[in-house]
Every structure is written in C-alpha cells, then in structure tokens.
Design a protein around this motif. Structure first.
Motif, PDB file in Angstrom:
ATOM      1  N   UNK A  26       0.737  -1.185   0.000  1.00 35.15           N
ATOM      2  CA  UNK A  26       0.019  -0.063   0.036  1.00 35.15           C
ATOM      3  C   UNK A  26       0.868   1.020   0.073  1.00 35.15           C
ATOM      4  N   UNK A  27       1.943   1.191   0.622  1.00 38.74           N
ATOM      5  CA  UNK A  27       2.927   2.277   0.738  1.00 38.74           C
ATOM      6  C   UNK A  27       3.367   2.565  -0.558  1.00 38.74           C
ATOM      7  N   UNK A  28       3.963   1.571  -1.091  1.00 38.21           N
ATOM      8  CA  UNK A  28       4.573   1.899  -2.580  1.00 38.21           C
ATOM      9  C   UNK A  28       3.645   2.270  -3.523  1.00 38.21           C
ATOM     10  N   UNK A  29       2.342   1.685  -3.269  1.00 38.80           N
ATOM     11  CA  UNK A  29       1.451   2.199  -4.384  1.00 38.80           C
ATOM     12  C   UNK A  29       1.123   3.702  -4.114  1.00 38.80           C
ATOM     13  N   UNK A  30       0.801   4.067  -2.961  1.00 40.22           N
ATOM     14  CA  UNK A  30       0.522   5.656  -2.586  1.00 40.22           C
ATOM     15  C   UNK A  30       1.539   6.416  -2.954  1.00 40.22           C
ATOM     16  N   UNK A  31       2.899   6.155  -2.630  1.00 41.14           N
ATOM     17  CA  UNK A  31       4.142   7.047  -3.079  1.00 41.14           C
ATOM     18  C   UNK A  31       4.205   7.080  -4.696  1.00 41.14           C
ATOM     19  N   UNK A  32       4.051   6.094  -5.512  1.00 50.86           N
ATOM     20  CA  UNK A  32       4.198   6.002  -6.755  1.00 50.86           C
ATOM     21  C   UNK A  32       3.083   6.984  -7.413  1.00 50.86           C
ATOM     22  N   UNK A  33       1.641   6.629  -7.019  1.00 47.43           N
ATOM     23  CA  UNK A  33       0.528   7.715  -7.273  1.00 47.43           C
ATOM     24  C   UNK A  33       0.891   9.066  -7.189  1.00 47.43           C
ATOM     25  N   UNK A  34       1.447   9.438  -5.973  1.00 46.98           N
ATOM     26  CA  UNK A  34       1.922  10.812  -5.756  1.00 46.98           C
ATOM     27  C   UNK A  34       2.875  11.421  -6.428  1.00 46.98           C
ATOM     28  N   UNK A  35       4.041  10.480  -6.966  1.00 48.99           N
ATOM     29  CA  UNK A  35       4.880  10.871  -7.780  1.00 48.99           C
ATOM     30  C   UNK A  35       4.329  10.998  -9.167  1.00 48.99           C
ATOM     31  N   UNK A  36       3.426  10.209  -9.675  1.00 46.54           N
ATOM     32  CA  UNK A  36       2.755  10.406 -11.095  1.00 46.54           C
ATOM     33  C   UNK A  36       1.846  11.748 -10.962  1.00 46.54           C
ATOM     34  N   UNK A  37       1.242  11.964  -9.976  1.00 46.01           N
ATOM     35  CA  UNK A  37       0.411  13.099  -9.828  1.00 46.01           C
ATOM     36  C   UNK A  37       1.148  14.398  -9.630  1.00 46.01           C
ATOM     37  N   UNK A  38       2.695  14.341  -9.620  1.00 44.83           N
ATOM     38  CA  UNK A  38       3.313  15.737  -9.455  1.00 44.83           C
ATOM     39  C   UNK A  38       3.024  16.711 -10.529  1.00 44.83           C
ATOM     40  N   UNK A  39       2.949  16.419 -11.684  1.00 46.53           N
ATOM     41  CA  UNK A  39       2.490  17.443 -12.894  1.00 46.53           C
ATOM     42  C   UNK A  39       1.329  18.103 -12.645  1.00 46.53           C
ATOM     43  N   UNK A  40       0.390  17.029 -12.492  1.00 46.88           N
ATOM     44  CA  UNK A  40      -1.218  17.434 -12.075  1.00 46.88           C
ATOM     45  C   UNK A  40      -1.169  18.472 -10.925  1.00 46.88           C
ATOM     46  N   UNK A  41      -0.353  18.243  -9.748  1.00 51.62           N
ATOM     47  CA  UNK A  41      -0.424  19.114  -8.708  1.00 51.62           C
ATOM     48  C   UNK A  41      -0.013  20.335  -9.088  1.00 51.62           C
ATOM     49  N   UNK A  42       1.160  20.434  -9.851  1.00 53.59           N
ATOM     50  CA  UNK A  42       1.654  21.813 -10.084  1.00 53.59           C
ATOM     51  C   UNK A  42       0.567  22.419 -11.048  1.00 53.59           C
ATOM     52  N   UNK A  43       0.049  21.547 -11.971  1.00 51.03           N
ATOM     53  CA  UNK A  43      -0.937  22.417 -13.020  1.00 51.03           C
ATOM     54  C   UNK A  43      -2.210  22.987 -12.039  1.00 51.03           C
ATOM     55  N   UNK A  44      -2.440  22.173 -10.893  1.00 52.39           N
ATOM     56  CA  UNK A  44      -3.705  22.422 -10.180  1.00 52.39           C
ATOM     57  C   UNK A  44      -3.466  23.727  -9.232  1.00 52.39           C
ATOM     58  N   UNK A  45      -2.234  23.797  -8.675  1.00 54.68           N
ATOM     59  CA  UNK A  45      -1.935  24.922  -7.893  1.00 54.68           C
ATOM     60  C   UNK A  45      -1.840  26.190  -8.831  1.00 54.68           C
ATOM     61  N   UNK A  46      -1.024  26.127  -9.858  1.00 53.49           N
ATOM     62  CA  UNK A  46      -0.991  27.280 -10.816  1.00 53.49           C
ATOM     63  C   UNK A  46      -2.324  27.805 -11.268  1.00 53.49           C
ATOM     64  N   UNK A  47      -3.146  26.825 -11.526  1.00 51.79           N
ATOM     65  CA  UNK A  47      -4.637  27.179 -12.031  1.00 51.79           C
ATOM     66  C   UNK A  47      -5.518  27.888 -11.161  1.00 51.79           C
ATOM     67  N   UNK A  48      -5.379  27.391 -10.031  1.00 54.35           N
ATOM     68  CA  UNK A  48      -6.388  28.057  -8.789  1.00 54.35           C
ATOM     69  C   UNK A  48      -5.494  29.193  -8.277  1.00 54.35           C
ATOM     70  N   UNK A  49      -4.201  29.472  -8.159  1.00 53.61           N
ATOM     71  CA  UNK A  49      -3.483  30.533  -7.811  1.00 53.61           C
ATOM     72  C   UNK A  49      -3.629  31.842  -8.716  1.00 53.61           C
ATOM     73  N   UNK A  50      -3.077  31.369  -9.974  1.00 55.08           N
ATOM     74  CA  UNK A  50      -3.086  32.290 -10.986  1.00 55.08           C
ATOM     75  C   UNK A  50      -4.073  32.695 -12.086  1.00 55.08           C
TER      76      UNK A  50
END
Length: 376
Positions: A26-50
């Motif tokens: 479960x830990x490995x699954x969660x960690x890799x999911x968060x890594x793969x979601x990195x680009x999405x998180x950056x896009x989301x922060x930029x979209x909400x803030x800017x």
C-alpha cells in the motif's frame, strides 16, 4: 515424501507473509501515485492561484485521475513489498530455518507470487472496469473547467493554448491584445481519418474577450489564411471584425475522439477494427494496437517483477534493508525504461504491437526464472 510434504506445509507462514506484504504494498502504491500526480499538482496550484480557478472541480479531477495512476503504481507496490518482507525474513533467519526444514525456494516464494497474482487481477479490473469510466469523466470535467477559464494569464510576446487554438500575443494590456496570431485546428475541416496537415491561421491587429459573452473572442482588422496539404496558400480572406467561440471549440475539441485510456478493451478493439477497414494512418493505428495489448501486459508486470524481486532480495538481504529498497526501485526503473522503448518501437512499426507490449514482461520472466534457479 518429506520434500513433497514440505511443499504444502507452510500455510501459517503463507498467511503471515501475505499479511505482512499489505502495508509496504500500500505504501509503495501511494508513493508512486503521488509521484505520478506531481505534474497534475503543479498544474492545479497554478490554475487555482494564477487563473482564479475554483478549487472544488480541481480536487474532483485529481480523484478521478487516481485510478489511472494506480494502474502504474500497483506493480511498484508489489515489488517493494516482496523486497522488504523477504529482506526482513532473511535477516531474521526465517528463510534459513525453512530451508533447513526441507522447504524448497519455489515453495517459500509462493505466497509472494500469489499476492502478486492477486495484485495483477486487481490491476486488470481497474484497467478494464474502473479507469475507463473515471478517465472519461475526468476528460469531461477538464473540458468544462477549461471552457470556464478560456483566458489564461496572458503576457506580452507569449504563446498560450485554449482548446484547439494556439494564440501568439505581441502585446497585452488590460485585457486588450495586439498583434495576435491564432492557429486553429478547425473541427469542421478535420475528421478522425483524414486530418489536415496545416491549421487555419488568423492574424489580427487587436483581439479581446467579449465582456457580454465569456468564451467569445472578437478579432479586429485581420486576415485568415488556409493552406493546401503541401503547405501552399489555399485562400486569404481579410476581415474588419470576426468572432471565435473558444468555449464551444474547447468542448468540441475534447469531445472529438475518445482516447485509448478512456475506453474498455472491447471498445478499443472495435475501434481498431474500424480503423483498419478505413485504411487509417499506420502510426496512429500502431499506437492504438500497442495500447490495446499493454492493457493486458501492465497487470502482468506485477507477477514478473515479483518473480525477479524475490531471488534478488534473498541474495542481497544480508547487506541490510536498504538493499531491498534499491532492488525495488531498480526493477521498477528498468521495467519502465524497457516498456517505454518497446512501446516507441511498436508505434514506429519496428516491432509488432503484441511483441512491443509484452516483450518487457517476457524479458523479466526469463530473468526471474534464471535467478530463481541459480539461487536454489
């Protein structure tokens, strides 16, 4: 008889090892999911803030994307669990005791391979039943989000994209754009089978968003160019005032074609058959065929990577728990690398789609069997 009996005698340890694998898996699954979601998180922060985008649909989009990330994260969770649990068992002399009691190495690793097989089945269920639905909903939600935010943070001398449009802005001041060039993939001039080579190009002296109708842009004092497939000018039309509906075009753009990751296996297979009959572009057809076979190969990666991870963990466990982590990350990295290369070769036509999708698993299967035999 002792050797035969030992093959079926580890029921209590089977359950113990399987239960112990759940946490690192479960830990490995969660960690890799968060890594793969990195680009999405950056896009989301930029979209909400800017760009002033509402945070609620962005969070919903994030959760809709999670099953797609999980498909790639489950194999990583499996090999991490195999490496860490076997590493601990060797350092605690459990494996030595089992071997001394007559248990064969294939029998010892059987619960790990069984858990990997269950993970593969769960992965396939997500690929076939869950991810297509959530990905389709995510595409629809993304289209709606973009249609509500058609005017991104615009700066002078910059390119930006809005659906099928690419904008170049010479200067931007208080919502008024000057010296604007717009490349449009006009949906009315495209089809899934015969795409145009060159876009429609509009050049306007000024452009601004209609304050009374968000999503509609007004172009002033401009010219529109269309081109032949060989790149020569087909027509030139000047205009004093023209309008383009960016919001509507974004919805059309996202609704034109259902991508492979939003289709079930049956839908993708049917689409491939239709495109074969229509003499579709070979590169695009190869891409769909490779992705079709990969939807079966990716769940299989859980089993073959576990088969490789088990003997490696047994061999290097005495070097410490760090060796288990290194083995897990190295195997995941190698699998991703080979899979990416073979997918590219399959799309380019150098490998048959079936071979391109399964060759990485075949390689890891052979290596795993060889390592297991040598470790015996």
């Amino acid at each position: 008889m002792q050797k035969r009996g030992s093959f079926f005698r580890l029921h209590a340890l089977d359950k113990a090892y399987a239960k112990e694998m759940l946490m690192p898996m479960s830990l490995g699954l969660i960690v890799l999911m968060l890594v793969l979601a990195g680009n999405f998180v950056y896009w989301a922060i930029n979209s909400v803030v800017n760009q002033g985008m509402s945070i609620a649909p962005v969070i919903k989009l994030f959760f809709l994307a999670m099953p797609g990330f999980a498909v790639q994260g489950i194999p990583a969770g499996v090999i991490l669990a195999v490496c860490l649990v076997l590493n601990r068992a060797v350092r605690d002399n459990e494996i030595l005791a089992l071997r001394g009691g007559g248990a064969s190495l294939p029998r010892i690793v059987m619960p790990f391979l069984f858990m990997a097989l269950l993970a593969a089945l769960a992965n396939y269920w997500i690929v076939e039943k869950v991810a297509p639905k959530t990905n389709e909903r995510a595409e629809t939600l993304l289209a709606r989000i973009m249609s509500q935010n058609t005017a991104p943070l615009i700066e002078s001398d910059r390119y930006f994209r809005a659906g099928p449009y690419w904008f170049y802005v010479g200067t931007a001041q208080k919502g008024q754009l000057e010296n604007v060039m717009i490349y449009e993939r006009a949906t009315s001039r495209y089809s899934a089978l015969v795409p145009m080579t060159f876009p429609v190009v509009r050049i306007a002296q000024r452009a601004s968003e209609n304050p009374k109708k968000p999503g509609e842009w007004i172009l002033e004092n401009g010219v529109m160019h269309t081109y032949n497939t060989n790149g020569t000018l087909l027509s030139e039309a000047r205009f004093e005032r023209a309008k383009i509906n960016v919001e509507q075009q974004i919805n059309n753009y996202f609704g034109e074609e259902k991508p492979a990751f939003s289709m079930t296996g049956d839908e993708l297979s049917s689409k491939i058959s239709d495109l074969k009959n229509a003499a579709f572009d070979a590169g695009g057809l190869n891409s769909l065929m490779v992705d079709y076979w990969r939807r079966f190969a990716l769940p299989g990666a859980c089993f073959v990577m576990a088969l490789c991870a088990a003997p490696l963990s047994l061999k290097y466990a005495r070097h410490g728990s760090f060796a288990g982590l290194v083995s897990a990350f190295l195997l995941a990295f190698l699998w991703q690398g080979f899979d990416g290369w073979f997918r590219a070769l399959g799309i380019a036509g150098y490998l048959p789609p079936l071979v391109a999708a399964w060759l990485t698993n075949a390689m890891f299967l052979v290596v795993g069997l060889v390592l297991l035999v040598r470790e015996r």
